[in-house]
Design a protein around this motif. Structure first.
Motif, PDB file in Angstrom:
ATOM      1  N   GLU A  61     -12.238 -21.661  -9.808  1.00  0.00           N
ATOM      2  CA  GLU A  61     -12.950 -20.382  -9.879  1.00  0.00           C
ATOM      3  C   GLU A  61     -13.801 -20.320 -11.148  1.00  0.00           C
ATOM      4  OE1 GLU A  61     -13.239 -17.924  -7.868  1.00  0.00           O
ATOM      5  OE2 GLU A  61     -11.688 -18.351  -6.361  1.00  0.00           O
ATOM      6  N   GLU A  98     -16.615 -21.594  -4.777  1.00  0.00           N
ATOM      7  CA  GLU A  98     -15.476 -21.605  -5.696  1.00  0.00           C
ATOM      8  C   GLU A  98     -14.217 -21.133  -4.991  1.00  0.00           C
ATOM      9  OE1 GLU A  98     -16.930 -19.185  -8.839  1.00  0.00           O
ATOM     10  OE2 GLU A  98     -18.124 -20.793  -9.717  1.00  0.00           O
ATOM     11  N   GLY A  99     -13.089 -21.760  -5.317  1.00  0.00           N
ATOM     12  CA  GLY A  99     -11.816 -21.359  -4.740  1.00  0.00           C
ATOM     13  C   GLY A  99     -11.524 -21.975  -3.380  1.00  0.00           C
ATOM     14  N   GLU A 137      -8.787 -14.479  -1.732  1.00  0.00           N
ATOM     15  CA  GLU A 137      -8.513 -14.389  -3.163  1.00  0.00           C
ATOM     16  C   GLU A 137      -7.061 -14.709  -3.467  1.00  0.00           C
ATOM     17  OE1 GLU A 137      -9.935 -10.534  -4.190  1.00  0.00           O
ATOM     18  OE2 GLU A 137     -11.916 -11.073  -3.408  1.00  0.00           O
ATOM     19  N   ALA A 140      -6.135 -18.887  -1.965  1.00  0.00           N
ATOM     20  CA  ALA A 140      -6.832 -20.092  -2.392  1.00  0.00           C
ATOM     21  C   ALA A 140      -5.901 -20.949  -3.220  1.00  0.00           C
ATOM     22  CB  ALA A 140      -8.077 -19.723  -3.183  1.00  0.00           C
TER      23      ALA A 140
END
Lengths: 146, 238
Positions: A61, A98-99, A137, A140
């Motif tokens: 992240e 990202e993630g 969120e 991940a």
């Protein structure tokens, strides 16, 4: 023994022998058949330095940085145990973000992975958009470990 | 199974079963695919490309189930000399090969927008491609043996040995690190949200019925052909 039972025993023995051979072969292949190395492999020195190889893991992240030339990006791949910085020049797939998981093809140079190709790795979770943004969120990082 | 050893009795059951499987299969497969195209939401990451799973997953299942059927037919051919086993194996092979090919093609089409590549030599993709080639080999062996008038024993041994590829396909995503994702649907539940998942069982059952109908049709055709050949020979000698 009746011929039918004899054949049954023979076929069963043949199946057992073949299965044992396959298990042995897969046991021997289990490192070589892996599609990519993880950052932990690189930290542990198991990855071949300077040779063409693949690196897989989660894109950390907040780690994607666009360089001023507009086509080069830097980011960090992590597997929760180690981190490897990656540099890549080119267009990334839509699902690269990202993630989420990614696989990079390239070489390791002085601790930095120089990628020629970036592939996005999709995980086994499928959900509609409104659920996905919440769950992504939290979840991940869970699907990377193999 | 031995009740079906008599081809006449098999045909009495197979004839009505073919049309039923065809009807039910078409209804479920078309219903599931229409629902998958129109009624389900897109995926949060993949978007609309997720809809290919309603064809890809049943094809993968039938590609593997087809070979499991060939392996079962091979055992009953080798051990019990079941008279219809070789016929069933030969009938299942082209259908299984077709579904394995559909699985590979749809997976490739999905892989381009999702992964960013049409094809990668990872464990799952490679073992599935091997399955497709095994089918081609089985079809060639089976038809060669039938032309020579053999019992189909060589094809049966090949079908049995080829079955070792099935656990390799299934466990490839667990044993090895692969680009292909792990399994979504297991005994402990599914990581596919229900709103996306629900048409999948419809197409799974639907395509399976169509597969069954295709196998029965091919078996009936081969039995009819054998009958014609036998009659021609009798007429030739008479």
């Amino acid at each position: 023994m009746k011929p039918k039972n004899q054949r049954l025993v023979l076929v069963a023995a043949a199946i057992a022998a073949v299965l044992a051979a396959v298990l042995l072969a897969m046991w021997g292949l289990r490192d070589r058949a892996s599609y990519f190395y993880t950052p932990a492999d690189i930290a542990g020195g198991q990855a071949p330095a300077g040779q063409a190889m693949r690196l897989g893991g989660m894109v950390e992240e907040g780690s994607i940085k666009h360089l001023p030339d507009g086509v080069t990006i830097r980011f960090v791949v992590t597997d929760g145990k180690a981190r490897t910085p990656v540099v890549y020049r080119g267009i990334v797939p839509d699902l690269f973000r990202e993630g989420t998981g990614a696989v990079a093809e390239g070489r390791l140079e002085n601790g930095t992975f120089v990628a020629d190709t970036i592939l996005a790795k999709h995980d086994e979770r499928y959900m509609p958009p409104q659920l996905g943004n919440l769950a992504a969120e939290h979840k991940a990082g869970q699907t990377l470990e193999k | 199974m031995h009740a079906l050893a008599n081809p006449a009795r098999f045909l009495r059951i197979a004839r009505p079963a073919t049309s039923w499987l065809l009807l039910v299969g078409l209804a479920l497969a078309i219903g599931g695919m229409v629902a998958g195209l129109t009624l389900t939401p897109p995926d949060y990451l993949q978007g609309e490309t997720v809809r290919i799973l309603y064809i890809h997953v049943p094809s993968a299942w039938l590609g593997m189930a087809g070979w499991a059927g060939i392996a079962a037919a091979s055992v009953s051919q080798l051990v019990w000399r079941h008279p219809l086993a070789a016929v069933a194996g030969r009938a299942a092979a082209p259908a299984g090969a077709t579904f394995a090919a559909i699985c590979l093609v749809t997976g490739s089409i999905w892989g381009r927008p999702t992964w960013g590549t049409w094809w990668e030599w990872d464990g799952r993709l490679t073992s599935m491609l091997v399955l497709f080639f095994l089918y081609l080999g089985y079809i060639a062996l089976g038809s060669a043996e039938r032309e020579r008038g053999g019992e189909g024993r060589i094809a049966a041994i090949y079908g049995l040995v080829g079955a070792i590829n099935l656990p390799i396909i299934h466990y490839s995503v667990l044993w090895w690190r692969t680009l292909h994702q792990g399994q979504s649907i297991g005994l402990s539940g599914s990581s596919i949200d229900n709103s996306i998942l629900w048409p999948l069982p419809l197409t799974m059952v639907g395509f399976t019925c169509l597969f069954g109908a295709a196998v029965l049709m091919r078996m009936r055709a081969e039995l009819a052909e054998t009958k014609v050949e036998a009659r021609m020979r009798r007429m030739g000698t008479a």
